[in-house]
Enzyme design. Structure first.
Site, PDB file in Angstrom:
ATOM      1  N   GLU A 112       5.453   6.723   7.251  1.00 25.71           N
ATOM      2  CA  GLU A 112       6.278   6.493   6.056  1.00 25.71           C
ATOM      3  C   GLU A 112       6.641   7.818   5.402  1.00 25.71           C
ATOM      4  OE1 GLU A 112       5.390   2.316   4.044  1.00 25.71           O
ATOM      5  OE2 GLU A 112       3.535   3.451   4.315  1.00 25.71           O
TER       6      GLU A 112
ATOM      7  N   GLU B 284      -0.016  -1.528   9.820  1.00 27.17           N
ATOM      8  CA  GLU B 284      -0.620  -2.118   8.616  1.00 27.17           C
ATOM      9  C   GLU B 284      -0.953  -3.602   8.781  1.00 27.17           C
ATOM     10  OE1 GLU B 284       1.393   1.561   6.976  1.00 27.17           O
ATOM     11  OE2 GLU B 284       1.776   0.086   8.557  1.00 27.17           O
TER      12      GLU B 284
END
Length: 692
Positions: free
Chosen positions: A107, A127
């Protein structure tokens, strides 16, 4: 406060280095120091024309500090604020990456203007494997960069990409080889004078056609249900779609709210528990490995070239360790050699290995009829079938053949390791190494510490387990150790349910709907009815079965009838190839056994009853194992069941699941079952520590 982010300059290139070992995880401290550097550069660029963001050690950034997930808030500075700073820097920012770039690391890289990497780098947003979703822009930036179908696939699956594929898909701007850092610097200089406006910010809002949206919605419908491990996947997919519905700031805000919702679910709590339990299982209480001289393991011997022994041999060959596979039967050795070639050639066909790599692993395994060829092995593992007399004779022989520094191990799934240790004449060198079939694929390794196992022997094997890619958990000595001891109650109730009129398919479906990877009847058919029956027969031989004449009679009768499972085409099911088909003949077998043992058949068995009756005895045995000190921690028990028996990860393992249900609830249900079914043989006794 230690320095975890450093800033240096090399000509016109400002270099920011993340140095937060072991994986450069994003943490509050990392973000604070990174923000200070970015603010300083923004205020006084002093001739800096480009920034390079890199990681020290083995990775760029392999994720976030998961301990922050336990908090009720996101510690400031918020990751989104850091990413916004990177995007809006007045000079281009290049993420120069290596090792693993996962989760928050990817990210952060997506917020940089350019991304370059070493050819061995792996990228991913895993995730969902922790029951959450990328909460710092991943669901908003990735579809704008790669398009919606690919972004959704990567985010929902949690899969990683190698650098070559990342370059091809457009995630990377350049891929470099061994001198990648110099090449990364050259790349930075080449983009120093380019416009610093972030390319992804010009793609707002993201565009998604009605046709593509409909196709992606169909894929969402195919995901697991929200209450069956699919909550985070569905939330992540929805956030990806919202990148086409909202402006970037709104999309980020909605993504963050979805992340916070996810992390409060039982699914996420269970998956995080499993994550930490796996790491904790490698730590042995009271054993200071720093003060122990571990034994060197460069050559391994395996006794028994059956399916299990062959798989164990390949587990070591896969890690580049030389193996001697010994068996007294030449035909068995020949079959083992054929199986080894078949497995590795299959990996070549599937492009998982090159031909050279396959040959290297094949050549790492030598086969022999003579146990004297094991004399120079550092570790010798006995992997013959479960016959105590044969195993005792082997350990007596190993005490004579093995070199003094060798570790001796048994792959027994249930027998007394202490007795085998005494047979060797050198009990300090002996322990259990219980692999799970197929051994070269299954990740779990139960390490059984004997009463006299030397500390350095236990520590050496725990270290070796990691080297060969196994998840290890330590058990003390008892019948079945952790996993198979708990399995007994599970299989006991499975068999009683069969005698009471439930079909194998009904039982399997109930437990698979609960989340088990495979129902008990299919599991035994795959492992071998003969294998399961011999464990029961060994118990009977040792006088350990108790007074219940109906105990596990189903598996014994199927064994007598030659219904050995999938390999014989008949077991609890009839097999058409690998397809399990309900067989009316086996129902007649169970009906006859029920009549013989005066067990009434009925038609009111429900799926909930199946789940309770099979799982509650399993959980109760886990509590007894803790009470007796067989397992160090409840988390170790969960690790065994998650990695060896297909317990659903989104339920955290049987011990964590018990906490989710509530111990008092389980206690009350077991007492109710004892009252309604009778408790003549103490099957429904509640452990003292359960629900007190």
């Amino acid at each position: 406060m230690s320095v975890v982010v450093r800033y240096t300059e090399q000509g016109a290139v400002g270099i920011i280095t993340l140095d937060n070992p072991p994986i450069n995880a994003s943490s509050q401290t990392v973000r604070e120091q990174l923000k200070a550097i970015l603010d300083s550069v923004r205020a006084q660029p002093q001739g800096i024309r480009v920034l390079m963001l890199q990681g020290a050690g083995g990775s760029f950034m392999a994720g976030a500090d998961i301990r922050e997930f336990e908090l009720d808030f996101i510690p400031l500075p918020d990751p989104n604020d850091i990413h916004g700073l990177l995007e809006s820097m007045p000079v281009p920012v290049v993420a120069a990456m290596h090792g693993h770039v996962l989760g928050g690391g990817l990210e952060m890289a997506l917020a940089c203007h350019y991304r370059v990497a070493h050819s061995g780098t792996q990228f991913g947003l895993p995730e969902v494997k922790l029951g959450v979703l990328p909460g710092s822009g991943g669901t908003q930036r990735l579809p704008r960069l790669l398009g919606f179908p690919l972004a959704m696939e990567l985010i929902v699956s949690g899969k990683s990409l190698p650098a070559a594929q990342a370059l091809k898909l457009g995630l990377l701007d350049a891929e470099f080889d061994d001198d990648w850092q110099e090449q990364a610097l050259e790349f930075c200089i080449s983009v120093a004078d380019k416009n610093a406006s972030h390319p992804m910010l010009s793609r707002l809002p993201a565009v998604l056609s009605d046709k593509d949206k409909a196709g992606l919605s169909e894929k969402i419908d195919e995901l697991p249900a929200a209450d069956q491990g699919g909550y985070a996947m569905r939330e992540a997919a929805r956030c990806v779609l919202e990148a086409a519905q909202y402006d970037f700031a709104t999309g980020l805000a909605r993504e963050r709210l979805a992340f916070l919702r996810c992390k409060e679910t039982n699914e996420s709590k269970a998956l995080r528990h499993a994550f930490f339990a796996q790491r904790e299982a490698a730590r042995i209480p009271g054993l200071n490995t720093a003060n122990l001289a571990l034994r060197s393991i460069s050559k391994v011997g395996v006794i028994g070239a059956g399916t299990m022994g062959t798989g164990i041999a390949m587990s070591f060959a896969n890690a580049g360790i030389a193996v001697v596979l010994q068996d007294l039967n030449a035909q068995t050795l020949e079959r083992a050699q054929q199986q080894i070639h078949h497995v590795y050639q299959g990996s070549v066909t599937k492009q998982r290995l090159t031909q050279a790599q396959a040959l290297q692993r094949i050549n790492a395994i030598s086969l022999t009829l003579e146990d004297t060829q094991l004399a120079d092995c550092d570790l010798i593992i006995e992997a013959v079938f479960e016959n105590f007399d044969i195993k005792k004779a082997i350990f007596k022989r190993l005490g004579e053949v093995a070199k003094p520094t060798a570790i001796l191990a048994s792959n027994t799934s249930s027998l007394d390791v202490n007795v085998l240790a005494e047979c060797s004449g050198r009990p300090a060198d002996v322990l259990g190494m219980h692999f799970f079939s197929p051994a070269h694929i299954m990740r779990l390794l139960e390490v059984v510490r004997g009463d006299h196992t030397a500390p350095e022997v236990l520590a050496t094997i725990m270290s070796l387990a990691k080297r060969i890619g196994k998840v290890a958990a330590v058990s003390g000595v008892c019948f079945g150790f952790i996993g198979n001891r708990m399995l007994e109650g599970y299989l006991r109730e499975t068999e009683f349910l069969l005698l009471e009129g439930a079909t194998p398919a009904f039982i399997d479906k109930a437990l698979e709907n609960f989340g088990m990877a495979m129902g008990p009847c299919r599991m035994i058919d795959m492992a071998g009815v003969d294998v399961a029956a011999k464990v029961v027969l060994e118990q009977k031989k040792a006088g350990q079965l108790g007074a219940d004449e109906a105990y596990r009679v189903a598996v014994q009768r199927l064994f007598e009838l030659g219904r050995h499972g999938q390999k014989s085409g008949l077991g609890y099911y009839r097999y058409e190839g690998r397809n399990a088909v309900e067989d009316p003949a086996v129902l007649e077998v169970f009906k006859a056994l029920a009549k013989q043992h005066d067990i009434a058949q009925r038609k009111d068995i429900t799926a909930d009853e199946v789940v309770q009756r099979c799982l509650y005895p399993l959980i109760a045995e886990g509590y007894r194992i803790l009470e007796e000190g067989i397992a160090y921690r409840a988390g170790d028990i969960d690790v065994v069941w998650l990695h060896g028996y297909g317990f659903p990860a989104y339920r955290g393992g049987p011990m964590f699941y018990a906490q989710t249900l509530g111990e008092q609830h389980i206690r009350a249900q077991m007492l109710e079952l004892a009252a309604s079914r009778g408790n003549r043989f103490a099957y429904w006794d509640v452990p003292p520590s359960l629900g007190v």
